[in-house]
Design a protein around this motif. Structure first.
Motif, PDB file in Angstrom:
ATOM      1  N   ILE A  11     -21.356  -4.504   5.951  1.00 16.21           N
ATOM      2  CA  ILE A  11     -21.348  -5.025   7.327  1.00 16.21           C
ATOM      3  C   ILE A  11     -20.849  -6.470   7.341  1.00 16.21           C
ATOM      4  CG2 ILE A  11     -22.831  -5.726   9.248  1.00 16.21           C
ATOM      5  CD1 ILE A  11     -22.461  -2.791   9.288  1.00 16.21           C
ATOM      6  N   SER A  12     -21.321  -7.267   6.382  1.00 21.54           N
ATOM      7  CA  SER A  12     -20.914  -8.675   6.307  1.00 21.54           C
ATOM      8  C   SER A  12     -19.406  -8.804   6.094  1.00 21.54           C
ATOM      9  CB  SER A  12     -21.668  -9.366   5.174  1.00 21.54           C
ATOM     10  OG  SER A  12     -21.245 -10.700   5.015  1.00 21.54           O
ATOM     11  N   GLU A  13     -18.843  -7.994   5.202  1.00 16.25           N
ATOM     12  CA  GLU A  13     -17.397  -8.049   4.946  1.00 16.25           C
ATOM     13  C   GLU A  13     -16.609  -7.612   6.180  1.00 16.25           C
ATOM     14  OE1 GLU A  13     -15.728  -9.265   2.295  1.00 16.25           O
ATOM     15  OE2 GLU A  13     -17.702  -9.943   1.636  1.00 16.25           O
ATOM     16  N   ALA A  14     -17.089  -6.569   6.844  1.00 11.16           N
ATOM     17  CA  ALA A  14     -16.413  -6.097   8.061  1.00 11.16           C
ATOM     18  C   ALA A  14     -16.401  -7.190   9.125  1.00 11.16           C
ATOM     19  CB  ALA A  14     -17.094  -4.843   8.588  1.00 11.16           C
ATOM     20  N   LEU A  15     -17.497  -7.929   9.257  1.00 17.98           N
ATOM     21  CA  LEU A  15     -17.572  -9.004  10.253  1.00 17.98           C
ATOM     22  C   LEU A  15     -16.669 -10.184   9.873  1.00 17.98           C
ATOM     23  CD1 LEU A  15     -21.383  -8.899  11.043  1.00 17.98           C
ATOM     24  CD2 LEU A  15     -19.518  -8.285  12.591  1.00 17.98           C
ATOM     25  N   GLU A  25      -9.975 -12.768   1.360  1.00 15.29           N
ATOM     26  CA  GLU A  25      -8.749 -13.418   1.835  1.00 15.29           C
ATOM     27  C   GLU A  25      -8.205 -12.747   3.103  1.00 15.29           C
ATOM     28  OE1 GLU A  25      -6.065 -13.380  -1.474  1.00 15.29           O
ATOM     29  OE2 GLU A  25      -7.137 -14.995  -2.498  1.00 15.29           O
ATOM     30  N   TYR A  26      -9.092 -12.477   4.041  1.00 13.24           N
ATOM     31  CA  TYR A  26      -8.713 -11.726   5.243  1.00 13.24           C
ATOM     32  C   TYR A  26      -7.716 -12.490   6.116  1.00 13.24           C
ATOM     33  CZ  TYR A  26     -12.734  -8.998   3.740  1.00 13.24           C
ATOM     34  OH  TYR A  26     -13.602  -8.249   3.004  1.00 13.24           O
ATOM     35  N   LEU A  64      -2.100  -4.334   2.193  1.00  9.10           N
ATOM     36  CA  LEU A  64      -2.156  -5.799   2.069  1.00  9.10           C
ATOM     37  C   LEU A  64      -3.042  -6.267   0.921  1.00  9.10           C
ATOM     38  CD1 LEU A  64      -2.731  -6.514   5.870  1.00  9.10           C
ATOM     39  CD2 LEU A  64      -0.556  -6.706   4.649  1.00  9.10           C
ATOM     40  N   ARG A  65      -3.409  -5.388   0.041  1.00  6.61           N
ATOM     41  CA  ARG A  65      -4.422  -5.722  -0.965  1.00  6.61           C
ATOM     42  C   ARG A  65      -3.900  -6.608  -2.084  1.00  6.61           C
ATOM     43  NH1 ARG A  65      -6.246  -0.142  -3.024  1.00  6.61           N
ATOM     44  NH2 ARG A  65      -4.083   0.359  -2.487  1.00  6.61           N
ATOM     45  N   PHE A  66      -2.582  -6.733  -2.219  1.00 12.25           N
ATOM     46  CA  PHE A  66      -2.019  -7.446  -3.366  1.00 12.25           C
ATOM     47  C   PHE A  66      -1.454  -8.796  -2.939  1.00 12.25           C
ATOM     48  CE2 PHE A  66      -1.418  -2.844  -3.665  1.00 12.25           C
ATOM     49  CZ  PHE A  66      -2.232  -2.568  -4.756  1.00 12.25           C
ATOM     50  N   LYS A  67      -1.643  -9.802  -3.789  1.00 13.45           N
ATOM     51  CA  LYS A  67      -1.220 -11.158  -3.441  1.00 13.45           C
ATOM     52  C   LYS A  67       0.295 -11.311  -3.435  1.00 13.45           C
ATOM     53  CE  LYS A  67      -5.220 -13.948  -4.757  1.00 13.45           C
ATOM     54  NZ  LYS A  67      -5.698 -15.058  -5.614  1.00 13.45           N
ATOM     55  N   ASP A  68       0.979 -10.658  -4.352  1.00 13.40           N
ATOM     56  CA  ASP A  68       2.401 -10.910  -4.537  1.00 13.40           C
ATOM     57  C   ASP A  68       3.307  -9.887  -3.856  1.00 13.40           C
ATOM     58  OD1 ASP A  68       1.593  -8.854  -6.148  1.00 13.40           O
ATOM     59  OD2 ASP A  68       2.865  -9.400  -7.846  1.00 13.40           O
ATOM     60  N   LYS A  69       2.732  -8.961  -3.100  1.00 17.68           N
ATOM     61  CA  LYS A  69       3.569  -7.968  -2.439  1.00 17.68           C
ATOM     62  C   LYS A  69       2.821  -7.308  -1.291  1.00 17.68           C
ATOM     63  CE  LYS A  69       2.194  -4.577  -5.919  1.00 17.68           C
ATOM     64  NZ  LYS A  69       2.626  -3.761  -7.045  1.00 17.68           N
ATOM     65  N   VAL A  70       3.596  -6.754  -0.386  1.00 21.86           N
ATOM     66  CA  VAL A  70       3.067  -5.954   0.708  1.00 21.86           C
ATOM     67  C   VAL A  70       3.748  -4.597   0.636  1.00 21.86           C
ATOM     68  CG1 VAL A  70       2.865  -5.678   3.198  1.00 21.86           C
ATOM     69  CG2 VAL A  70       2.645  -7.949   2.171  1.00 21.86           C
TER      70      VAL A  70
END
Length: 284
Positions: free
Chosen positions: A173-177, A219-220, A246-252
């Motif tokens: 719940i905390s992460e979703a918020l 990093e939302y 969007l989970r990866f830092k160096d690519k989408v």
């Protein structure tokens, strides 16, 4: 001889007299101490009884409530005042704790208005999201608390958290918020017909008006910015997207819906410079 015997008797009596005198002194000291202790005890009793008697005219008879919109006034009054509670003796810390136990209440301001009135001003929390769980719908506060269950159908323009247990999965719940905060900060929620957040095996998934974003955890704000930069170009090219990862830092990763669109997907790039995350096509 007689004179000598009298002197000897007097000498023998002196220690006894001194001993009796000392005993008398001890008794006198004990009596003085007893009187002092008794006086202190009587004084304490008088003070306590006097305080109680003086408090009687200051019993709380009126409670003035303001600032409430979603909480009923009687609920705040019930939490604030106990039977025969005095305005003089009442503890503001205890009152505040009792009132803040009401789910909607975020802050409490208290003031005594003699002789018999307690003034209570509350600041209510703002619902941050909706939670759909086990077929029930709840309003959720910014700290993950359930404000109330929604039983009537209506329009609530809030992000919807789907099937995350509010008791067993407080972390979820905390992460979703946190993701909701990022969406609001970047002005993504406004104008959307539906915003749904749920947990998948890979982390958080965000569905907005039929568009699926694999967000993961953390990093939302950065992830939302990267998505916004791509969205305009995707719309220009009129590509139907199955999902954006969007989970990866160096690519989408952009997964097109139709195979014929895969070539177009490879050409989509971020508006940032070369250090920006790369867009990678995904075949599966």
């Amino acid at each position: 001889m007689r004179s000598k015997n009298n002197k000897e008797r007097q000498m023998d009596m002196r220690p006894k007299q001194r001993s009796a005198y000392r005993r008398g002194e001890k008794i006198l000291i004990f009596m003085k101490r007893s009187i002092i202790i008794l006086s202190i005890a009587i004084l304490i009793v008088i003070v306590v009884v006097g305080a109680k008697l003086s408090a009687r005219p200051f019993l709380i008879r009126n409670v003035l409530v303001s600032g409430n919109h979603n909480v009923e006034e009687y609920e705040i009054k019930k939490a604030a005042v106990r039977d025969s509670e005095s305005l003089l003796m009442v503890s503001f810390d205890e009152l505040e704790t009792r009132i803040k136990n009401i789910a909607w209440v975020k802050k409490v301001s208290l003031r005594k208005q003699f002789p018999d009135t307690l003034v209570v001003n509350v600041e209510e929390t703002t619902p941050k999201a909706l939670l759909k769980f086990n077929g029930r719908l709840f309003l959720v506060s910014s700290d993950g608390g359930l404000l109330e269950e929604i039983r009537e159908k209506g329009a609530y323009f809030l992000p919807l958290i789907v099937e995350i247990d509010p008791v067993k999965d407080r972390g979820g719940i905390s992460e979703a918020l946190k993701l909701v905060d990022a969406l609001i900060e970047k002005n993504i929620v406004s104008g959307r017909e539906s915003v749904e957040i749920k947990i998948e095996p890979y982390g958080l998934a965000l569905a907005m008006d039929g568009e699926l974003l694999k967000v993961g955890y953390g990093e939302y704000r950065e992830k939302i910015v990267r998505w916004k930069e791509l969205e305009t170009e995707i719309r220009k090219k009129n590509i139907n997207v199955a999902y954006i990862d969007l989970r990866f830092k160096d690519k989408v990763i952009v997964k097109p819906l139709n195979p014929v669109e895969k070539k177009q997907t490879a050409n989509i790039k971020s508006k940032k410079d070369l250090s920006s995350p790369k867009v990678k096509k995904h075949n599966g």
